[in-house]
Design a protein around this motif. Structure first.
Motif, PDB file in Angstrom:
ATOM      1  N   ILE A 516       0.837  -1.202   0.000  1.00  0.00           N
ATOM      2  CA  ILE A 516       0.000   0.000   0.000  1.00  0.00           C
ATOM      3  C   ILE A 516       0.869   1.249   0.000  1.00  0.00           C
ATOM      4  CG2 ILE A 516      -1.679   1.331   1.328  1.00  0.00           C
ATOM      5  CD1 ILE A 516      -2.800  -1.139  -0.149  1.00  0.00           C
ATOM      6  N   ASN A 517       1.943   1.217   0.808  1.00  0.00           N
ATOM      7  CA  ASN A 517       2.827   2.382   0.904  1.00  0.00           C
ATOM      8  C   ASN A 517       3.620   2.618  -0.381  1.00  0.00           C
ATOM      9  OD1 ASN A 517       1.993   2.863   3.524  1.00  0.00           O
ATOM     10  ND2 ASN A 517       3.650   1.648   4.438  1.00  0.00           N
ATOM     11  N   LEU A 536      -5.400 -11.508  -5.927  1.00  0.00           N
ATOM     12  CA  LEU A 536      -5.555 -10.169  -6.484  1.00  0.00           C
ATOM     13  C   LEU A 536      -6.884  -9.557  -6.083  1.00  0.00           C
ATOM     14  CD1 LEU A 536      -4.639  -7.843  -8.316  1.00  0.00           C
ATOM     15  CD2 LEU A 536      -5.622  -9.117 -10.260  1.00  0.00           C
ATOM     16  N   LYS A 537      -7.920 -10.366  -6.160  1.00  0.00           N
ATOM     17  CA  LYS A 537      -9.264  -9.904  -5.797  1.00  0.00           C
ATOM     18  C   LYS A 537      -9.302  -9.458  -4.339  1.00  0.00           C
ATOM     19  CE  LYS A 537     -14.068 -11.523  -5.717  1.00  0.00           C
ATOM     20  NZ  LYS A 537     -14.970 -12.677  -5.996  1.00  0.00           N
ATOM     21  N   ASN A 538      -8.731 -10.276  -3.468  1.00  0.00           N
ATOM     22  CA  ASN A 538      -8.704  -9.942  -2.035  1.00  0.00           C
ATOM     23  C   ASN A 538      -7.838  -8.714  -1.762  1.00  0.00           C
ATOM     24  OD1 ASN A 538     -10.378 -12.078  -1.351  1.00  0.00           O
ATOM     25  ND2 ASN A 538      -8.664 -13.500  -1.006  1.00  0.00           N
ATOM     26  N   ALA A 543      -7.387  -3.237  -0.165  1.00  0.00           N
ATOM     27  CA  ALA A 543      -6.770  -1.936  -0.436  1.00  0.00           C
ATOM     28  C   ALA A 543      -7.827  -0.841  -0.535  1.00  0.00           C
ATOM     29  CB  ALA A 543      -5.946  -2.006  -1.719  1.00  0.00           C
ATOM     30  N   SER A 544      -8.970  -1.197  -1.103  1.00  0.00           N
ATOM     31  CA  SER A 544     -10.063  -0.227  -1.219  1.00  0.00           C
ATOM     32  C   SER A 544     -10.577   0.175   0.145  1.00  0.00           C
ATOM     33  CB  SER A 544     -11.203  -0.814  -2.063  1.00  0.00           C
ATOM     34  OG  SER A 544     -10.760  -1.086  -3.382  1.00  0.00           O
ATOM     35  N   ARG A 545     -10.655  -0.807   1.048  1.00  0.00           N
ATOM     36  CA  ARG A 545     -11.195  -0.535   2.385  1.00  0.00           C
ATOM     37  C   ARG A 545     -10.302   0.423   3.172  1.00  0.00           C
ATOM     38  NH1 ARG A 545     -12.335  -6.131   2.326  1.00  0.00           N
ATOM     39  NH2 ARG A 545     -10.624  -6.582   3.780  1.00  0.00           N
ATOM     40  N   VAL A 546      -9.019   0.422   2.856  1.00  0.00           N
ATOM     41  CA  VAL A 546      -8.112   1.325   3.578  1.00  0.00           C
ATOM     42  C   VAL A 546      -7.877   2.616   2.794  1.00  0.00           C
ATOM     43  CG1 VAL A 546      -6.957  -0.572   4.771  1.00  0.00           C
ATOM     44  CG2 VAL A 546      -6.030   0.249   2.593  1.00  0.00           C
ATOM     45  N   GLY A 547      -8.645   2.791   1.709  1.00  0.00           N
ATOM     46  CA  GLY A 547      -8.593   4.045   0.963  1.00  0.00           C
ATOM     47  C   GLY A 547      -7.401   4.198   0.054  1.00  0.00           C
TER      48      GLY A 547
END
Length: 551
Positions: A516-517, A536-538, A543-547
């Motif tokens: 993410i970073n 990849l799906k997970n 990643a979406s949930r953490v913005g």
């Protein structure tokens, strides 16, 4: 200087007796002044003494019998010929080749040192003739005392604030220096400029141990009796009074008790009997007598330390602190502890009395001369490490990728549940292994001997697979720690995949955060392009949930 002023002065600068201690490992890091030495220099240390009113001076010997000093150099107490301070160790050339048997220091400070050949050297503060050279001039270099000691072999030394004692091999005590309270034992209060034998009640006695308080002196004779003389304002002579004693006097209250050693602190006294019992007397303003209160005692009072036998007592001049070590290895302290009062013996987590004074006393001096004895004895852990992959002692070998790894069945059974069952009825001396690579399997077997792993972060992924397969949870944690150290943008996805595959949740979270970073670069790597569909799906969902995809 008036009597009252003198007593106030030594109140803040009492003496210390530095006798020889024998330690397998010298953890000098507890004394701040050692931070001025490099790691290479510390590796060579064999004896050490930290002294001075603020623990600002250090003397140590090396494996080559060289003596080094560093610190503030108050009154020339480093013996270098000047009064310049130094933050780098300087060799004391005048004593090169001399081996130190014992050392003690006073408050000026002044140093009294005896060599293994029985010679005595002194230097430092000398306003009261405590160097024994017949003058009151500061001693900037070590002075070899020969007057009245030329045919004597000195085996122990002790310093008061401004007086000195030595014990010879034939049981005689010699004293010199400041004598305002009779601490030299001559019968008068005139200072003693050169060594003079202490006689009186000691005339026909064989002394086996000596110690000095700030202005008093003690001697234990071979019959177990204790003789005392000098200042007694706090009852530190144990005679039931507070009057000074100009000549040696036996501590009558210890009648029938055989004392082995005596230790003097700021203004209190400890003795250790042949039955492992401790008695204390003298000043008690911080509970340094260990009696549960703060009342001074002029008679010997027993100190109760559980039920274990005491084998060592310790007292240090710079604080009102006492310590003792039991036969079972427990270390107790009482008295002043970083400004607090501990009135009863308190069990510490230390393994030596030296640590008590390094960590609890202010300043952090050594109460005795520390020594590291060369020792080739191996611990159990060290022995096991040495025997890994040793074909001379092994009774089992693993064949991995065409290479042998030599091990011991019994150790594998003890250390690993998998081997406990798989080797139970296996009488073969060769086991072929094809599931894991040679580096991985060797690292696993070595871990069973050493409790540590030595693999690259990339290879540690394979070991993580093995640890998961064998259900070795601690090994699994070590693998994760190693893998984290090797993460980069190119391999982050591969490591994340491995963490998910082997259910290494801590590593998985770490890798995810790293991705993410560094999201922009990571998504452009081949690893991301080849990512498993479900993973990849997970990943995208998490990643979406953490913005991560917000503009």
């Amino acid at each position: 200087m008036e009597q009252k002023a003198e007593e106030e002065l030594v109140l803040f600068f009492p003496p210390v007796q530095a006798t020889l201690s024998s330690l397998k490992m010298l953890d000098v890091g507890k004394w701040p002044i050692f931070s001025l030495c490099s790691e290479a220099e510390l590796q060579l240390v064999r004896q050490a003494c930290v002294f001075g009113s603020a623990s600002n001076e250090l003397l140590y010997t090396t494996v080559n019998d060289e003596i080094f000093v560093l610190g503030t150099n108050c009154c020339g107490c480093l013996g270098l010929g000047d009064v310049q301070s130094t933050i780098e160790p300087r060799r004391l050339d005048s004593l090169t080749g001399k081996k130190i048997a014992c050392l003690s220091y006073g408050s000026g400070p002044h140093i009294v040192l005896a060599t293994t050949e029985g010679e005595v050297f002194t230097w430092g503060h000398n306003a009261y003739s405590q160097l024994g050279n017949g003058t009151t001039n500061a001693g900037l270099v070590p002075y070899h005392i020969s007057t009245n000691l030329s045919n004597k072999q000195v085996i122990e030394v002790a310093c008061g604030s401004y007086h000195s004692l030595v014990l010879t091999s034939d049981g005689e005590v010699f004293a010199w220096g400041y004598n305002n309270s009779g601490q030299v034992g001559s019968g008068s209060t005139a200072n003693q400029p050169i060594p003079r034998r202490v006689t009186g009640c000691l005339q026909n006695k064989v002394v086996v141990n000596i110690a000095c308080g700030q202005m008093c002196s003690m001697a234990v004779v071979n019959t177990g009796e204790v003789f005392v003389w000098g200042y007694n304002g706090n009852g530190q002579l144990g005679l039931g009074s507070s009057g000074n004693q100009p000549t040696p006097c036996r501590v009558a209250a210890l009648q029938g008790i055989r004392v082995q050693r005596v230790a003097c602190g700021y203004a209190h006294t400890l003795v250790l009997t042949d039955e492992g019992q401790v008695y204390a007397w003298g000043a008690n303003s911080y509970g340094q007598l260990g009696t549960g209160n703060k009342s001074n005692q002029s008679y010997p009072t027993p100190v109760v330390v559980e039920k274990d036998r005491i084998i060592e007592i310790a007292a240090c001049h710079s604080a009102h602190t006492s310590a003792a070590k039991t036969q079972g290895g427990h270390v107790y302290m009482w008295g002043q502890c970083r400004g607090q009062s501990v009135t009863l013996p308190h069990l510490t987590h230390f393994s030596s009395t030296d640590d008590v004074f390094a960590c609890f006393a202010t300043p952090a001096v050594t109460w005795r001369l520390l020594s590291v004895e060369p020792d080739d004895h191996l611990t159990v852990a060290e022995s096991l490490k040495r025997e890994f992959d040793n074909p001379n002692t092994a009774d089992l070998k693993f064949l991995v990728d065409g290479k042998y790894i030599y091990v011991h069945k019994v150790l594998l059974k003890i250390r690993c549940e998998h081997f406990r069952s798989s080797l139970e009825d296996n009488e073969d001396d060769i086991v072929e292994m094809s599931e894991f690579s040679y580096p991985v399997y060797r690292a696993f077997l070595e871990y069973l001997y050493t409790d540590s792993i030595s693999l690259s972060p990339e290879e540690a992924v394979g070991l993580l697979d093995l640890a998961t397969f064998y259900r070795e949870n601690r090994l699994k944690k070590l693998c994760q720690q190693t893998i984290k150290q090797g993460i980069c943008e190119e391999n982050a996805i591969a490591l994340l995949s491995a963490a998910v595959k082997y259910e290494a949740q801590d590593l998985e979270e770490f890798c995810f955060r790293f991705c993410i970073n560094h999201l922009t670069v990571v998504t452009q790597t081949s690893g991301f392009a080849e990512m498993d569909h479900d993973l990849l799906k997970n990943f995208i969902s998490k990643a979406s949930r953490v913005g991560a995809f917000k503009n």
